[in-house]
Design a protein around this motif. Structure first.
Motif, mmCIF file in Angstrom:
data_model
loop_
_atom_site.group_PDB
_atom_site.id
_atom_site.type_symbol
_atom_site.label_atom_id
_atom_site.label_comp_id
_atom_site.label_asym_id
_atom_site.label_seq_id
_atom_site.Cartn_x
_atom_site.Cartn_y
_atom_site.Cartn_z
ATOM 1 N N ARG A 1 2.355 1.786 -3.445
ATOM 2 C CA ARG A 1 1.411 2.366 -4.393
ATOM 3 C C ARG A 1 1.252 3.866 -4.129
ATOM 4 O O ARG A 1 1.276 4.684 -5.054
ATOM 5 N N GLU A 2 1.121 4.179 -2.843
ATOM 6 C CA GLU A 2 0.995 5.586 -2.505
ATOM 7 C C GLU A 2 2.282 6.337 -2.818
ATOM 8 O O GLU A 2 2.243 7.477 -3.301
ATOM 9 N N GLN B 1 0.830 -1.192 0.000
ATOM 10 C CA GLN B 1 0.000 0.000 0.000
ATOM 11 C C GLN B 1 0.870 1.250 0.000
ATOM 12 O O GLN B 1 0.592 2.209 -0.743
#
Length: 385
Positions: free
Chosen positions: A224-225, A221
């Motif tokens: 991706r960020e 996560q």
């Protein structure tokens, strides 16, 4: 307690021959008493009792020794012999039979006492020897008993030491068994701890695996960020880069103009420096020429004032150090290098003093004046002639 029991158990048996000093002492006292009694009792005379009709009727008991009786007999015989001399005295009457028997009895008794005393002395010597032998025997028995006691003591100590060693060995065995038991228990405890640690390790690994999975998901996560953030940053950076390049180009132009200005100023400064150096070189050359001119003036004035000694040779040479004042007057002259001839050296110094003052020094620049207020002059007759 064990040591006391061992000592009581090993009490040495009594030697049958060890009778001590009791019987030798009793024997010695008995022999002494017999000797004393025997010396006090008179031996019976072997001669017959004198007749009641004898002139002397008595039993003669004397404490004199046979030696005293013999001495008396010798004295009596000498008296008889002296009385038989017809020129000195009349013949003495012959002793009767009773007197002779009494004298004989006295002599016999004295001999008997002498013999008894000799026997008593012999018995005393034998008693002394017996006592010495008894004492020696007692000493030997005592030493033998002491040796046996020491030997038994050593044996007892050896047995006691062996017993102590046996007890120590038993103690060591008990301690070894206890240590082995402790080791077995420690190994069992260690095994339990290892198993518990392995179980705990498995649980930790399972928890760690679950944690890694959670972290991996969180990391994905974040990536991706982060990628989205990075894209935004790249775009912002590209814009900023374009702005920086524009500003840099403007800065380069300003710097180029400034550099060109610096080069023009540097060239002008270099030109001025070259002109200054040329002027300084000219000034230095002029100062050097002025200094050389002043030194030549001083040299000619000194040569004219120098009175060379008559005995000076061309090979002689002296160097004089000269110090001048601000007006060219001589403050001090010293010999920097002597010629070896004091008259020659003194004439050189006098020549400098007579040629002073050197007023031409004041015509030079101040810097040259300071440099020329101290210098050396070399005096050689060959150069002057």
């Amino acid at each position: 307690m064990v040591k006391r029991s061992a000592q009581m158990a090993i009490k040495p048996p009594r030697d049958p021959q060890d009778v001590g000093y009791t019987w030798p002492t009793v024997l010695a006292v008995t022999v002494h008493l017999l000797v004393v009694l025997f010396s006090l009792v008179s031996l019976p005379s072997s001669t017959a009792e004198p007749d009641s009709s004898s002139i002397v009727q008595a039993t003669f008991v004397s404490t004199e020794t046979f030696t005293d009786q013999a001495q008396q007999t010798t004295d009596q015989q000498a008296a008889l012999n002296s009385s038989t001399d017809p020129d000195e005295a009349e013949p003495a009457p012959e002793p009767d039979a009773s007197e002779q028997e009494a004298l004989q009895q006295q002599a016999d008794e004295a001999a008997a006492r002498e013999e008894a005393q000799a026997r008593a002395e012999e018995q005393a010597r034998e008693l002394q020897e017996a006592r010495a032998q008894a004492e020696a025997e007692a000493q030997r028995r005592e030493e033998e008993a002491q040796r046996l006691a020491e030997q038994q003591e050593v044996e007892a100590q050896a047995r006691e030491e062996a017993q102590r060693e046996a007890e120590a060995e038993a103690q060591r065995q008990r301690e070894a068994e206890a240590e082995a038991q402790r080791q077995r228990e420690a190994e069992a405890e260690a095994q339990r701890q290892r198993e518990a640690e392995a179980e705990a390790q498995r649980q930790r690994e399972a928890e760690a695996e679950a944690q890694r999975q959670r972290e991996a998901e969180a990391e994905a996560q974040r990536q991706r960020e982060a990628e989205a953030e990075a894209q935004r940053q790249r775009e912002a950076e590209a814009e900023a880069q374009r702005q920086r390049e524009a500003e840099a180009e403007s800065q380069r132009q300003r710097e180029a103009e400034a550099e060109a200005q610096r080069q023009r100023e540097a060239e002008a400064a270099m030109q001025r420096q070259l002109e200054g150096e040329a002027q300084a070189a000219a000034n230095a050359q002029q100062a050097q020429q002025a200094a050389n001119g002043f030194i030549n003036i001083v040299r000619r004035a000194v040569e004219q004032a120098w009175l060379i000694p008559a005995g000076a040779s061309d090979a002689m040479s002296a160097t004089i150090q000269v110090r001048l004042g601000p007006s060219g007057e001589v403050l001090l002259t010293t010999i920097a290098s002597s010629s070896g001839d004091s008259a020659f050296d003194r004439s050189a110094m006098q020549a400098v003093e007579h040629a002073a003052p050197f007023s031409e020094l004041r015509d030079l620049p101040a810097e040259q004046q300071r440099n020329l207020r101290q210098f050396n002059l070399r005096f050689t007759p060959g150069d002057v002639r």
